[in-house]
Design an enzyme around this catalytic site. Structure first.
Site, PDB file in Angstrom:
ATOM      1  N   ARG A   1       0.842  -1.210   0.000  1.00  0.00           N
ATOM      2  CA  ARG A   1       0.000   0.000   0.000  1.00  0.00           C
ATOM      3  C   ARG A   1       0.876   1.259   0.000  1.00  0.00           C
ATOM      4  O   ARG A   1       0.557   2.259  -0.655  1.00  0.00           O
ATOM      5  CB  ARG A   1      -0.962  -0.019   1.194  1.00  0.00           C
ATOM      6  CG  ARG A   1      -2.149   0.924   1.058  1.00  0.00           C
ATOM      7  CD  ARG A   1      -1.895   2.321   1.630  1.00  0.00           C
ATOM      8  NE  ARG A   1      -1.412   2.219   2.983  1.00  0.00           N
ATOM      9  CZ  ARG A   1      -0.407   2.941   3.468  1.00  0.00           C
ATOM     10  NH1 ARG A   1       0.206   3.842   2.723  1.00  0.00           N
ATOM     11  NH2 ARG A   1       0.016   2.768   4.710  1.00  0.00           N
TER      12      ARG A   1
ATOM     13  N   TRP B   1      14.754   8.088   4.579  1.00  0.00           N
ATOM     14  CA  TRP B   1      13.510   7.337   4.804  1.00  0.00           C
ATOM     15  C   TRP B   1      12.566   7.465   3.624  1.00  0.00           C
ATOM     16  O   TRP B   1      11.362   7.652   3.835  1.00  0.00           O
ATOM     17  CB  TRP B   1      12.779   7.825   6.060  1.00  0.00           C
ATOM     18  CG  TRP B   1      13.473   7.585   7.342  1.00  0.00           C
ATOM     19  CD1 TRP B   1      13.892   8.531   8.229  1.00  0.00           C
ATOM     20  CD2 TRP B   1      13.807   6.322   7.919  1.00  0.00           C
ATOM     21  NE1 TRP B   1      14.476   7.936   9.311  1.00  0.00           N
ATOM     22  CE2 TRP B   1      14.427   6.576   9.144  1.00  0.00           C
ATOM     23  CE3 TRP B   1      13.648   4.987   7.498  1.00  0.00           C
ATOM     24  CZ2 TRP B   1      14.906   5.557   9.967  1.00  0.00           C
ATOM     25  CZ3 TRP B   1      14.109   3.981   8.312  1.00  0.00           C
ATOM     26  CH2 TRP B   1      14.726   4.270   9.524  1.00  0.00           C
TER      27      TRP B   1
ATOM     28  N   GLN C   1     -14.404 -16.149  27.793  1.00  0.00           N
ATOM     29  CA  GLN C   1     -14.774 -14.730  27.891  1.00  0.00           C
ATOM     30  C   GLN C   1     -13.607 -13.804  27.534  1.00  0.00           C
ATOM     31  O   GLN C   1     -13.791 -12.772  26.896  1.00  0.00           O
ATOM     32  CB  GLN C   1     -15.275 -14.419  29.304  1.00  0.00           C
ATOM     33  CG  GLN C   1     -16.648 -15.009  29.584  1.00  0.00           C
ATOM     34  CD  GLN C   1     -17.183 -14.595  30.945  1.00  0.00           C
ATOM     35  OE1 GLN C   1     -16.468 -14.050  31.780  1.00  0.00           O
ATOM     36  NE2 GLN C   1     -18.455 -14.878  31.173  1.00  0.00           N
TER      37      GLN C   1
ATOM     38  N   GLU D   1       4.317   9.918   7.669  1.00  0.00           N
ATOM     39  CA  GLU D   1       3.235  10.843   7.288  1.00  0.00           C
ATOM     40  C   GLU D   1       2.657  11.535   8.515  1.00  0.00           C
ATOM     41  O   GLU D   1       1.455  11.741   8.633  1.00  0.00           O
ATOM     42  CB  GLU D   1       2.124  10.079   6.560  1.00  0.00           C
ATOM     43  CG  GLU D   1       2.659   9.295   5.405  1.00  0.00           C
ATOM     44  CD  GLU D   1       2.226   9.849   4.079  1.00  0.00           C
ATOM     45  OE1 GLU D   1       1.539  10.871   4.058  1.00  0.00           O
ATOM     46  OE2 GLU D   1       2.609   9.249   3.073  1.00  0.00           O
TER      47      GLU D   1
HETATM   48  C1  LIG Z   1       9.416   3.046   6.533  1.00  0.00           C
HETATM   49  C2  LIG Z   1       9.337   4.534   6.387  1.00  0.00           C
HETATM   50  C3  LIG Z   1       9.019   5.095   5.159  1.00  0.00           C
HETATM   51  C4  LIG Z   1       8.987   6.486   5.001  1.00  0.00           C
HETATM   52  N1  LIG Z   1       8.716   7.036   3.753  1.00  0.00           N
HETATM   53  C5  LIG Z   1       8.871   8.380   3.578  1.00  0.00           C
HETATM   54  C6  LIG Z   1       8.775   8.955   2.251  1.00  0.00           C
HETATM   55  O1  LIG Z   1       8.479   8.254   1.266  1.00  0.00           O
HETATM   56  N2  LIG Z   1       9.031  10.284   2.090  1.00  0.00           N
HETATM   57  C7  LIG Z   1       9.359  11.097   3.163  1.00  0.00           C
HETATM   58  O2  LIG Z   1       9.584  12.290   2.935  1.00  0.00           O
HETATM   59  N3  LIG Z   1       9.442  10.583   4.426  1.00  0.00           N
HETATM   60  C8  LIG Z   1       9.211   9.255   4.658  1.00  0.00           C
HETATM   61  N4  LIG Z   1       9.321   8.717   5.924  1.00  0.00           N
HETATM   62  C9  LIG Z   1       9.731   9.594   7.028  1.00  0.00           C
HETATM   63  C10 LIG Z   1       8.664   9.838   8.076  1.00  0.00           C
HETATM   64  O3  LIG Z   1       7.653  10.675   7.567  1.00  0.00           O
HETATM   65  C11 LIG Z   1       9.351  10.383   9.341  1.00  0.00           C
HETATM   66  O4  LIG Z   1      10.045   9.288   9.915  1.00  0.00           O
HETATM   67  C12 LIG Z   1       8.370  10.980  10.312  1.00  0.00           C
HETATM   68  O5  LIG Z   1       7.843  12.190   9.816  1.00  0.00           O
HETATM   69  C13 LIG Z   1       9.011  11.259  11.685  1.00  0.00           C
HETATM   70  O6  LIG Z   1      10.227  11.933  11.549  1.00  0.00           O
HETATM   71  P1  LIG Z   1      11.516  11.390  12.329  1.00  0.00           P
HETATM   72  O7  LIG Z   1      11.663   9.929  12.055  1.00  0.00           O
HETATM   73  O8  LIG Z   1      12.646  12.270  11.976  1.00  0.00           O
HETATM   74  O9  LIG Z   1      11.148  11.533  13.866  1.00  0.00           O
HETATM   75  P2  LIG Z   1      11.300  12.866  14.758  1.00  0.00           P
HETATM   76  O10 LIG Z   1      10.669  14.015  14.072  1.00  0.00           O
HETATM   77  O11 LIG Z   1      12.724  12.988  15.184  1.00  0.00           O
HETATM   78  O12 LIG Z   1      10.407  12.478  16.023  1.00  0.00           O
HETATM   79  C14 LIG Z   1      10.887  11.629  17.084  1.00  0.00           C
HETATM   80  C15 LIG Z   1       9.803  11.602  18.165  1.00  0.00           C
HETATM   81  O13 LIG Z   1       9.621  12.920  18.695  1.00  0.00           O
HETATM   82  C16 LIG Z   1       8.244  13.293  18.624  1.00  0.00           C
HETATM   83  N5  LIG Z   1       8.144  14.732  18.399  1.00  0.00           N
HETATM   84  C17 LIG Z   1       8.715  15.451  17.404  1.00  0.00           C
HETATM   85  N6  LIG Z   1       8.380  16.750  17.517  1.00  0.00           N
HETATM   86  C18 LIG Z   1       7.599  16.860  18.620  1.00  0.00           C
HETATM   87  C19 LIG Z   1       6.916  17.941  19.259  1.00  0.00           C
HETATM   88  N7  LIG Z   1       6.978  19.197  18.791  1.00  0.00           N
HETATM   89  N8  LIG Z   1       6.211  17.692  20.378  1.00  0.00           N
HETATM   90  C20 LIG Z   1       6.116  16.439  20.875  1.00  0.00           C
HETATM   91  N9  LIG Z   1       6.719  15.357  20.301  1.00  0.00           N
HETATM   92  C21 LIG Z   1       7.444  15.566  19.182  1.00  0.00           C
HETATM   93  C22 LIG Z   1       7.672  12.474  17.488  1.00  0.00           C
HETATM   94  O14 LIG Z   1       6.259  12.315  17.626  1.00  0.00           O
HETATM   95  C23 LIG Z   1       8.422  11.164  17.623  1.00  0.00           C
HETATM   96  O15 LIG Z   1       7.780  10.355  18.587  1.00  0.00           O
HETATM   97  C24 LIG Z   1       9.261   7.323   6.111  1.00  0.00           C
HETATM   98  C25 LIG Z   1       9.552   6.743   7.361  1.00  0.00           C
HETATM   99  C26 LIG Z   1       9.573   5.377   7.504  1.00  0.00           C
HETATM  100  C27 LIG Z   1       9.888   4.792   8.854  1.00  0.00           C
END
Ligand SMILES: Cc1cc2nc3c(=O)[nH]c(=O)nc-3n(C[C@H](O)[C@H](O)[C@H](O)COP(=O)(O)OP(=O)(O)OC[C@H]3O[C@@H](n4cnc5c(N)ncnc54)[C@H](O)[C@@H]3O)c2cc1C
Length: 392
Positions: free
Chosen positions: A97, A169, A287, A371
């Site tokens: 998906r 990612w 249950q 996302e």
């Molecule tokens: C398998 C996979 C496929 C992906 N595909 C794509 C893609 O095709 N294109 C693309 O552009 N991206 C893609 N991504 C990236 C994805 O969108 C990001 O991983 C996601 O947006 C989170 O960013 P990060 O991993 O840097 O986490 P971070 O932003 O570092 O967050 C870490 C933690 O901190 C929390 N956090 C962050 N800011 C705050 C705040 N202000 N207040 C409270 N909590 C906060 C978050 O909720 C999270 O729990 C993909 C990710 C994965 C794992």
């Protein structure tokens, strides 16, 4: 893996809310997933490989650009049909998906909405048929939840743009023919650029060692002085709202997709509970197991209603970003909880690849993160109801 005996739960007769076209589109996707995805997907997930041979089938069921007009090769369907296709594909596997979501909502959508007529004609029909595969580069190593802080940038060099930076990612990156890349111009404003495989200085190394979405290829996008032709800029929208507009469409599809994964876990656990005998009776006659199943079908039914309504609002052009956030957050969390409970209901068998549940559970750990994470969507709802942005 065992034969796919899936029967879709419809506890509140929601089929009555669907048109004949919706049901036809959904049933075709359901039949295709049973035939082409279920028999092979466990093997590909174990190998951590995307099954490229299903690309044509995905195109045939309308999974690439379901709502893109037919003149550009899309299926010209409404938003509920789009959602139902995503539901059925994710019933098979969230990674498959993801490939379809990225192609439709994160690559075709921005070209359709923000691109020139030449770009639409050049790329959309090939993306709809699967001849071209695309990816979407927004996230960076240091900017995930806060994409507005991105450092990927391009400079105007007269007859071309010079692009530098890195994305991380990125779904479909290792095999994508084109990438829709979000980067800042010299004034710091975000724009979308179409970058093609083969452009000098553009590489897409694969990300290995994932325990989640193993049947989806993930990678980096690296831009080292890439010369991008000026006609590859998407001219009709700029600023952070441009990539966020694509995410609205993709998150809406995820809200439906998560229901598919949840339905598959529920259906598997229900059947198992009726067949598995312990203490001389089916475990479904206890249950504790009935509590799990009753809560699962209640949550699936609530999610189905929420998402159908969101589809109606999308068709009317009235769905807000915050409404989409709520559905994405609720449904993925619901699916993850159901996957975890269903896995327990299968006892030791629940951890094997004989059944789909553990794969769904691991996949959903990515879906709950990408996302917009679970927490970020909560902050979007919080901002919407209070008027205060708590991000900073
Ligand atoms: C398998 C996979 C496929 C992906 N595909 C794509 C893609 O095709 N294109 C693309 O552009 N991206 C893609 N991504 C990236 C994805 O969108 C990001 O991983 C996601 O947006 C989170 O960013 P990060 O991993 O840097 O986490 P971070 O932003 O570092 O967050 C870490 C933690 O901190 C929390 N956090 C962050 N800011 C705050 C705040 N202000 N207040 C409270 N909590 C906060 C978050 O909720 C999270 O729990 C993909 C990710 C994965 C794992």
């Amino acid at each position: 893996m065992r034969p796919d005996l899936f029967q879709a739960p419809d506890y509140y007769n929601l089929d009555e809310l669907l048109t004949d076209e919706h049901k036809m589109v959904r049933d075709a996707a359901r039949e295709w997933v049973k035939r082409e995805v279920s028999p092979i997907i466990e093997d590909y997930a174990q190998k951590a490989e995307f099954p490229k041979q299903i690309i044509k089938g995905l195109a045939d069921i309308g999974a690439f650009g379901p709502y893109i007009p037919e003149e550009y090769g899309g299926a010209g369907l409404d938003q509920i049909s789009y959602g139902l296709i995503m539901q059925e594909i994710e019933r098979g596997d969230s990674g498959v998906r993801s490939t379809a979501s990225v192609q439709s909502s994160l690559v075709m959508y921005p070209i359709w909405k923000y691109g020139t007529e030449e770009q639409r004609v050049k790329y959309l029909p090939k993306l709809a048929s699967g001849e071209f595969m695309g990816c979407f580069g927004l996230t960076e190593p240091d900017h995930g939840s806060n994409p507005g802080g991105m450092i990927t940038n391009f400079k105007d060099k007269g007859d071309h743009y010079l692009l530098n930076g890195a994305k991380m990612w990125i779904s479909n990156a290792p095999f994508a023919d084109i990438a829709v890349v979000w980067a800042k111009d010299e004034a710091g404003r975000i724009h979308g650029l179409i970058v093609e495989r083969g452009m000098e200085g553009f590489t897409t190394p694969e990300t290995h060692n994932k325990w989640s979405l193993r049947a989806s290829a993930t990678g980096e996008l690296i831009f080292d002085n890439v010369k991008v032709p000026k006609e590859n800029l998407l001219p009709n929208k700029s600023g952070l709202g441009a990539p966020l507009g694509c995410l609205d469409s993709a998150r809406y599809g995820i809200a439906w997709g998560a229901i598919g994964a949840a339905m598959d876990c529920y259906d598997t656990a229900l059947r198992y509970s009726q067949e598995r005998i312990q203490f001389d009776k089916p475990i479904g006659a206890t249950q504790l197991q009935q509590k799990k199943l009753a809560e699962m079908i209640t949550e699936i039914t609530k999610a189905q209603l929420l998402t159908w309504r969101l589809g109606v609002l999308r068709n009317e052009g009235k769905a807000t970003t915050a409404q989409i956030s709520m559905a994405k957050r609720n449904n993925v969390d619901m699916a993850l909880t159901i996957a975890r409970d269903a896995r327990q209901m299968l006892g030791g068998m629940g951890i094997t690849g004989e059944y789909s549940i553990m794969r769904h559970m691991m996949n959903l750990e990515s879906v709950v993160t990408y996302e917009g994470t679970h927490d970020i969507h909560l902050l979007i709802t919080g901002m919407d109801v209070t008027g205060f942005a708590a991000f900073k």
